[in-house]
Design an enzyme around this catalytic site. Structure first.
Site, mmCIF file in Angstrom:
data_model
loop_
_atom_site.group_PDB
_atom_site.id
_atom_site.type_symbol
_atom_site.label_atom_id
_atom_site.label_comp_id
_atom_site.label_asym_id
_atom_site.label_seq_id
_atom_site.Cartn_x
_atom_site.Cartn_y
_atom_site.Cartn_z
ATOM 1 N N GLY A 48 -8.984 9.034 5.275
ATOM 2 C CA GLY A 48 -9.508 8.008 6.165
ATOM 3 C C GLY A 48 -10.034 8.625 7.449
ATOM 4 O O GLY A 48 -9.582 9.692 7.868
ATOM 5 N N CYS A 49 -10.987 7.933 8.063
ATOM 6 C CA CYS A 49 -11.636 8.497 9.262
ATOM 7 C C CYS A 49 -10.663 8.597 10.423
ATOM 8 O O CYS A 49 -10.548 9.641 11.065
ATOM 9 C CB CYS A 49 -12.855 7.660 9.633
ATOM 10 S SG CYS A 49 -12.560 5.891 9.743
ATOM 11 N N PHE A 50 -9.949 7.494 10.715
ATOM 12 C CA PHE A 50 -8.958 7.540 11.787
ATOM 13 C C PHE A 50 -7.891 8.585 11.475
ATOM 14 O O PHE A 50 -7.490 9.368 12.332
ATOM 15 C CB PHE A 50 -8.263 6.179 11.936
ATOM 16 C CG PHE A 50 -9.028 5.167 12.724
ATOM 17 C CD1 PHE A 50 -9.424 5.421 14.027
ATOM 18 C CD2 PHE A 50 -9.324 3.926 12.184
ATOM 19 C CE1 PHE A 50 -10.103 4.460 14.779
ATOM 20 C CE2 PHE A 50 -9.999 2.958 12.921
ATOM 21 C CZ PHE A 50 -10.391 3.228 14.221
ATOM 22 N N ALA A 51 -7.420 8.568 10.228
ATOM 23 C CA ALA A 51 -6.341 9.480 9.835
ATOM 24 C C ALA A 51 -6.756 10.922 10.064
ATOM 25 O O ALA A 51 -5.956 11.746 10.532
ATOM 26 C CB ALA A 51 -5.974 9.246 8.367
ATOM 27 N N THR A 52 -7.995 11.256 9.748
ATOM 28 C CA THR A 52 -8.458 12.629 9.959
ATOM 29 C C THR A 52 -8.336 13.026 11.421
ATOM 30 O O THR A 52 -7.848 14.111 11.756
ATOM 31 C CB THR A 52 -9.916 12.774 9.491
ATOM 32 O OG1 THR A 52 -10.001 12.426 8.102
ATOM 33 C CG2 THR A 52 -10.421 14.199 9.676
#
Lengths: 353, 353, 353, 353
Positions: free
Chosen positions: D164-168
């Protein structure tokens, strides 16, 4: 004895409807009775707090007393409604306005339903009732709701057709010059107009998606925008005498029209400025800028003003006029309230300062 | 034996300079030697990491190996510079270009210093050396750097005057029609042009303050913008035949020009489209849109394309043309690299795809 | 006999000053006399139309009657000024406030000059007169101008220090919980705050350039922002108990603070909501949102409200609080007028609805 | 003999799909064969030009040769596809990934379908096939596609679950410190994260309407966002040890996470910087900023970099970390290509510079 005028607004869910609600709620002449906010009976099973739709309207004690109520003629009668604002899609206004007049109400319609006298101009709307006896009769009663041009007729109208936002910016910029007969129509008029995204309505679409509108600019409706008919009728123009090109700006609200005209004879800047000032002398909602100073969107946004400035070429023949307004106020809800003021003999800028 | 062309960029601190740095650093034909980045000797005491100015250029190991070095002719000679890009204010380009030619360099100038052949058109710049023997001689050598129009001359030029951003959008949109003699110049041409804020430069000012530019639109330079002279010279127009009005858009980059022309004789849309396609058949950086489809800023931004579309009125006489490009690429740094490609016989879109 | 309170505003050229001018001009209690608008004597040679600075204030007849006049104590005396608003840089407020008190005026200062009681907290401002007898004496008279916390003292104050915009959003969100002693300070409080660009002032700078602010987000002033001292003093916190991180948002105005706290004991959402509602029961300018509903910047922008909402973790111990306000209104000019209302016993929201 | 790897992309209509198309079309290792672009058979009756969807992909000769073709396993087989990218909603990825593996393809899935090992963490997705034998088996094969953490496993994976983008942004910022065991988890970690609107997808909705997103900021998914499970699994955290709050920024693309941690023991800034540099020494797509310098969204947007900077409190215990990336590149399509590079032993930044 009835003290305060009772207003009702049908279609308060859109952007213009919200602005109208705000304006009516704080209008000095309407403090005795709250406006009635109405939604379609199918979509509004029972009275719901208006603040669920528009948290902007919350007050500090969390009051949710403003209600959206299901529309019915009975309700309008029971509440003693005098004036009905229609902030509805034009198809709906075609239905509701005739019935409202039947019920003895005065109507201010914000849609395009009743703005155009000429059937050819109306044809872009593809009205289902086009040509019916009712429609013909109601159109006859309709007054184009631009107080700067039709103050006298609006005063007594049962149906006021509130102008289009783009049309307001262009007509107010051109009418004084056109009324003088100065414009060389053979060379054609160009209005390159730009509007913020609220003009495209609240329904989510590819066009109103942030990713499309932001960091972008696009032209649309070239040679075919619905507001063109209003220009033709109000400015006495033929279709080949004007090109109107709308663009979608990456801003929430505001319209700027850059308008190009040629004069039959060379003019002085002072003549032009005087012409505008004279024409709008008694019009509190138009601000004429000094020659060579041009309005910007930020000056008029969130006001009910239409700002007009111009720049004359050294040859005195070619002129660039810039006209700005807030598409939700002078271009919609604000002009509707201005019409209300005219209809009831109040100060034209009452509740709009 | 020298393998790779050695480039240098003077004035890498601005927006166009940064774009130019990016393009040159990744240009396939320039991989053998890093471009030389130069600042004014007064302001650049010693070599400083370029990434202190532009953190965008950092690589992952935090390398600060790209340097901004103080300008001197000796340094240019020592590094064996072949081509000097000037991304400098026009006053500075007026000084540097003649000297660079003296030093045997080829020059690509991104400023307005050497674009205009006509003294009257140049007068808006108020050049201090206007009319001097050197200036006259250098101007004679200067080639207007629009490959689509002057490919042959650019190939051998010692001084390429990179076009203005607005001028590029308008000239590319009009040249094919004007070359055919189709345009009715008596009715006048209008170009209503809109640019993102990077066009106003990096120096902080009231105009570039976020609070002025955001949520706003304003026209400026009406009847007096510096790019007008380029339109006149490249399109063979008289001042009274064209109005060019720039506007400041609330977006970082991108230009859209909406251009209004009338034809002497009625045309078919297919004729117009064919005219454009023929004219730009061998021009890889112009994209012609199908009739009735209009480009938007977002399609060409961050590319070196100029996109052109049009909409013809039903009368076949009046035509709205929309032209879009990225003011920092096709309007500045990208076109400069395109010129470099032409000068050295490389593929015109090398390093620009 | 004197009827209307006479106000004066020093420093009307900035964003907060313009908002203050707007609010005072339409304030119901001030309709009898126009506010006096003042600029520094050096910069304001003679009275100039205020609309030259702020075309937003133009009325429709192009009236330029509002003047910016050169500051002098004599002028203040001649016009019978009662209250002086200082919308000036803090150094200037350090000079003007003591003198104004000497001249018998009441002062509302929008700068950071007189907000902090603790010398350590003040040290970030590096005041030149720090520790002088006058400064110590004036600071003793100063009242922190947050009506929700200090209504009683403000009523009689000669000097009201209007709070910082960020500080207002954080203090109003935390005070009710902190007053209960519920917050586990050992775990620390985090306020991640975001502000629109008007908070960075009107002077053009690299930071306020559209190209820096637009399409961007950046943190700044980490562990060192000037508003931190206000949090410590008004919330009785030690420096190690709170982290406050401001960010620059790509919007013109509005603040949103996302605040993270832990409770000593598990709480119910209903307890928390009740705590807020009780605390702000008589505070018309704070809107408490129902548990789980969070304010957004757009709800409070262009109002004087501070909106507060929260979301409690399932464990009842960790809580995310969101607080929004308009940095130019509740964060500056609006709160200043709110303080004026308290000082003169008027309805606290007079002229602010 | 097969020369070039054959890729296919299912779901090229969204923002991540478009970015993926762009990256694959210009990837140096894939120049021998065009990627296959696929749409759902129901929605894609026959091959349609991809440029009808994405005019951005037009080339200058108006070529519409890139086609969107209806998906079928037969087509994949006939074209000799080696790797299938799924830029599809997660429900669709749950169906397609197992079948693709069956057909002998390697899969890079950009959705959330196969990222989470823990059933509790997966429960927010409400997968219909949760617990089925196939799903369990495929999940076992799935590798979390963050090369900086799982390079070795990705190399041989048949199914790569792109993060996920946030997770990255959060995982890359915290992993080096967490791997050292430095973080005081009892005091809790806060990640206050902000994303541009493209993160909300292309389907028009109230949330993505320009009028909601522009000039606004809002928090959402508090204590319940889907990416939280990725943080827990990749950073070995318990739910009560981290709070992750996403916000919607009024910008098209880019993520900035402001992360708050406390250390068990006081640290020096040099230790922290060294820890990051060591951890990412061989990771070309992470840029570590010098201590006290913080990344901004504009530095990494339109790149595949994740930028990490930090600011340590004077007490050496509390630390603010800022992590930025482009949600469509390092947060989606770019990371997918990075994974492709790892899977085939190419330079990790191939086609991403």
């Amino acid at each position: 004895m009835k003290k305060t005028l009772q207003t009702a607004v049908m279609g308060v869910t859109g952007y213009a409807g919200l602005e109208l609600a705000r304006l009516l709620l704080r209008h000095p002449k309407l403090q005795g009775s709250s406006p009635l906010f109405l939604g379609r009976a199918e979509a509004t099973a029972h009275a719901t707090p208006l603040t669920d739709l528009h948290p902007h309207l919350l007050d500090n004690n969390g009051s949710r007393s403003l209600k959206l109520e299901p529309f019915s003629w009975g309700l309008l009668r029971d509440r003693g409604v005098d004036v009905l604002f229609l902030a509805t899609p034009h198809e709906q206004s075609r239905e509701l306005a005739p019935a409202a007049i039947e019920h003895g109400l005065r109507v201010i319609d914000l849609s395009g339903a009743w703005r155009l006298d000429d059937a050819q101009n109306r044809s872009v709307y593809k009205f289902e009732d086009e040509g019916s006896a009712t429609a013909v009769s109601v159109q006859t009663k309709s007054v184009y709701g631009m107080p700067e041009l039709h103050r006298g007729e609006i005063k007594d109208a049962v149906l006021v057709a509130n102008p289009g936002c783009f049309a307001t910016s262009v007509i107010l910029a051109l009418k004084p010059l056109q009324a003088q007969g100065w414009i060389d129509l053979d060379r054609g008029i160009v209005s390159d107009s730009k509007s913020g995204v609220s003009g495209a309505g609240k329904t989510p679409s590819a066009k109103t998606h942030f990713m499309h509108a932001a960091d972008n600019l696009s032209a649309y409706g070239v040679f075919g925008h619905r507001h063109t008919g209003e220009l033709l009728e109000q400015l006495d123009l033929l279709p080949e005498q004007v090109i109107f090109t709308p663009h979608l700006l990456p801003i929430p609200r505001g319209i700027l029209s850059t308008i190009y005209v040629s004069f039959k004879d060379a003019k002085q800047a002072t003549e032009i400025e005087a012409c505008y000032r004279e024409f709008y002398r008694d019009s509190p909602m138009v601000r004429v800028f000094p020659s060579g100073q041009l309005p910007q969107i930020q000056y008029s946004v969130r006001t009910n003003y239409c700002d007009i400035g111009f720049h004359l070429a050294p040859d005195g023949r070619r002129c660039v006029i810039v006209s700005c307004l807030d598409n939700l106020l002078k271009g919609a809800a604000g002009q509707a309230v201005q019409n209300l003021n005219v209809m009831y003999g109040w100060n034209e800028s009452e509740g709009l300062a």
